[in-house]
Design a protein around this motif. Sequence first.
Motif, mmCIF file in Angstrom:
data_model
loop_
_atom_site.group_PDB
_atom_site.id
_atom_site.type_symbol
_atom_site.label_atom_id
_atom_site.label_comp_id
_atom_site.label_asym_id
_atom_site.label_seq_id
_atom_site.Cartn_x
_atom_site.Cartn_y
_atom_site.Cartn_z
ATOM 1 N N LYS A 153 0.826 -1.205 0.000
ATOM 2 C CA LYS A 153 0.000 0.000 0.000
ATOM 3 C C LYS A 153 0.863 1.259 0.000
ATOM 4 O O LYS A 153 0.533 2.252 -0.660
ATOM 5 C CB LYS A 153 -0.930 0.005 1.205
ATOM 6 C CG LYS A 153 -2.111 -0.944 1.088
ATOM 7 C CD LYS A 153 -3.061 -0.784 2.273
ATOM 8 C CE LYS A 153 -4.312 -1.619 2.086
ATOM 9 N NZ LYS A 153 -5.254 -1.462 3.224
ATOM 10 N N THR A 154 1.978 1.205 0.745
ATOM 11 C CA THR A 154 2.884 2.363 0.804
ATOM 12 C C THR A 154 3.479 2.665 -0.560
ATOM 13 O O THR A 154 3.511 3.821 -1.004
ATOM 14 C CB THR A 154 4.015 2.102 1.822
ATOM 15 O OG1 THR A 154 3.457 1.888 3.111
ATOM 16 C CG2 THR A 154 4.977 3.290 1.871
ATOM 17 N N VAL A 155 3.965 1.615 -1.242
ATOM 18 C CA VAL A 155 4.545 1.789 -2.577
ATOM 19 C C VAL A 155 3.518 2.375 -3.536
ATOM 20 O O VAL A 155 3.803 3.327 -4.283
ATOM 21 C CB VAL A 155 5.086 0.453 -3.113
ATOM 22 C CG1 VAL A 155 5.408 0.561 -4.596
ATOM 23 C CG2 VAL A 155 6.324 0.027 -2.340
ATOM 24 N N ASN A 156 2.319 1.820 -3.533
ATOM 25 C CA ASN A 156 1.282 2.310 -4.445
ATOM 26 C C ASN A 156 0.844 3.728 -4.096
ATOM 27 O O ASN A 156 0.524 4.517 -4.989
ATOM 28 C CB ASN A 156 0.085 1.353 -4.432
ATOM 29 C CG ASN A 156 0.341 0.105 -5.258
ATOM 30 O OD1 ASN A 156 0.265 0.128 -6.473
ATOM 31 N ND2 ASN A 156 0.670 -0.991 -4.588
ATOM 32 N N LYS A 161 0.873 9.529 -5.567
ATOM 33 C CA LYS A 161 1.190 10.922 -5.294
ATOM 34 C C LYS A 161 2.223 11.466 -6.274
ATOM 35 O O LYS A 161 2.138 12.621 -6.713
ATOM 36 C CB LYS A 161 1.703 11.070 -3.856
ATOM 37 C CG LYS A 161 0.638 10.830 -2.792
ATOM 38 C CD LYS A 161 -0.519 11.799 -2.950
ATOM 39 C CE LYS A 161 -1.591 11.594 -1.901
ATOM 40 N NZ LYS A 161 -2.733 12.530 -2.074
ATOM 41 N N ALA A 162 3.221 10.631 -6.613
ATOM 42 C CA ALA A 162 4.280 11.092 -7.513
ATOM 43 C C ALA A 162 3.769 11.310 -8.921
ATOM 44 O O ALA A 162 4.165 12.255 -9.608
ATOM 45 C CB ALA A 162 5.430 10.084 -7.525
ATOM 46 N N SER A 163 2.864 10.430 -9.365
ATOM 47 C CA SER A 163 2.381 10.513 -10.742
ATOM 48 C C SER A 163 1.276 11.528 -10.930
ATOM 49 O O SER A 163 1.077 12.061 -12.028
ATOM 50 C CB SER A 163 1.878 9.141 -11.192
ATOM 51 O OG SER A 163 0.707 8.769 -10.460
ATOM 52 N N ASN A 166 -5.018 9.280 -10.852
ATOM 53 C CA ASN A 166 -6.037 8.783 -9.936
ATOM 54 C C ASN A 166 -6.102 7.257 -10.014
ATOM 55 O O ASN A 166 -7.112 6.657 -10.370
ATOM 56 C CB ASN A 166 -7.397 9.399 -10.268
ATOM 57 C CG ASN A 166 -8.442 9.089 -9.202
ATOM 58 O OD1 ASN A 166 -8.097 8.929 -8.030
ATOM 59 N ND2 ASN A 166 -9.685 9.002 -9.603
ATOM 60 N N ILE A 167 -4.975 6.631 -9.684
ATOM 61 C CA ILE A 167 -4.846 5.176 -9.718
ATOM 62 C C ILE A 167 -4.356 4.724 -8.345
ATOM 63 O O ILE A 167 -3.424 5.305 -7.793
ATOM 64 C CB ILE A 167 -3.863 4.726 -10.814
ATOM 65 C CG1 ILE A 167 -4.420 5.095 -12.194
ATOM 66 C CG2 ILE A 167 -3.590 3.227 -10.739
ATOM 67 C CD1 ILE A 167 -3.482 4.804 -13.330
ATOM 68 N N TYR A 168 -4.981 3.689 -7.825
ATOM 69 C CA TYR A 168 -4.645 3.209 -6.494
ATOM 70 C C TYR A 168 -3.739 1.992 -6.499
ATOM 71 O O TYR A 168 -3.075 1.709 -5.520
ATOM 72 C CB TYR A 168 -5.925 2.884 -5.719
ATOM 73 C CG TYR A 168 -6.714 4.100 -5.314
ATOM 74 C CD1 TYR A 168 -6.575 4.660 -4.050
ATOM 75 C CD2 TYR A 168 -7.592 4.718 -6.213
ATOM 76 C CE1 TYR A 168 -7.289 5.788 -3.679
ATOM 77 C CE2 TYR A 168 -8.310 5.840 -5.853
ATOM 78 C CZ TYR A 168 -8.160 6.378 -4.588
ATOM 79 O OH TYR A 168 -8.853 7.505 -4.226
ATOM 80 N N ASN A 240 12.259 -0.365 -5.479
ATOM 81 C CA ASN A 240 11.784 -0.226 -6.861
ATOM 82 C C ASN A 240 10.594 0.718 -6.936
ATOM 83 O O ASN A 240 10.419 1.440 -7.916
ATOM 84 C CB ASN A 240 11.406 -1.591 -7.428
ATOM 85 C CG ASN A 240 12.614 -2.468 -7.684
ATOM 86 O OD1 ASN A 240 13.726 -1.977 -7.801
ATOM 87 N ND2 ASN A 240 12.401 -3.765 -7.755
ATOM 88 N N GLY A 241 9.760 0.697 -5.894
ATOM 89 C CA GLY A 241 8.622 1.616 -5.859
ATOM 90 C C GLY A 241 9.069 3.064 -5.834
ATOM 91 O O GLY A 241 8.489 3.928 -6.505
#
Length: 356
Positions: A153-156, A161-163, A166-168, A240-241
């Motif tokens: 969840k943290t990576v996603n 936020k970086a991108s 609106n994708i989870y 990698n995230g």
Amino acid sequence: MNSTDNNTQSKLLVSIIIPAFNEEAIIETNIALLYDYLEGLSHLYQWEILIINDGSSDKTPQLADALAEKHHDLRVIHHVTNRNLGTAMRTGFQNTKGDYVIVLDIDLSYAPEHIGRLLDKAHECDADMVIASPYMKGGKNTAVPRLRLALSKTVNYMMRKASGLNIYTFTGMVRAYKGDFIRSVNTKSSTFDIMSELVFKAYILRARVVEIPAHLDWSAQRELGKVRTSGVRIVKGIFNGLVNSFIFRPYLFFWLLGLSIFLISLYIIIWIFVNTYLQYPMTAELAQGFENRFSLAVSEVYRQRPYSFVVGGVSLIVSIQIMGMGFLSLQKKRYFDELFHLNTSILKNSKNNLKT
């Protein structure tokens, strides 16, 4: 030509890619469950199932070949050695013929029912990519180890936020793609990173990407005692995230870091000027003229706090350089986007010319 043939030709062909590596314990049972579900949608779709045996060292290759003999619409493609998930998926994409392409995990941690829902959403939204998302509103997770779930969840979240998209769920493998779209996207990752790479390149191509709430269920894995993600792989996944978050908008990272350092330098510089102003009246008896008195005031402030001048000056220079790198990365990203657009168009046209 009879009515049955006409009806078959009118159905959309859906390709289902199933990467497999050392899955002898579940491959027969889960393929049977998959076919049971697909039978209920046979009035809507034609199916082709591709099992990509990614260099398995157990009985997976033999069991997969036996399944291909049993089912006329199932094909097996073998990798001689294990080439990782990204390469297995790319092999699958290159060998599909479907109007839609679905990637499914052979452990059925996403139940087969997701296939119909993914296809319904693809039709409804005319989407190029539909992602099964356990992290969006309405999504659900069952029996997933807490640490693994928290880190995923943290990576996603970082990627979202970086991108600015609106994708989870950037890292989810279970997705539906338009066939023409996914066969025209040039990917390079050989690892699990291909998931976020595909989202990134879809974003560049202005493709329509949507999500549906999904249920990620690891109950079967726990019963088999086969939880696949080790601690080392989790840490690697976090790293990698962070890297994948960077590629969406690299200039933003440079600007945020540069601005933070600039604010520190600005605080120090303001402090120097304020203290110089306070020292200035005390120089009246020591020198005449503004320049001489100002120089003496600065000298006194430097004598009291020499490190402030060093830190303030160095941090100012560093902040300007980092923000400059942000502008360069923005320019480079725009060049990459344009080149990727051009490369994808050439690849798509070449494939169309080969068909004709």
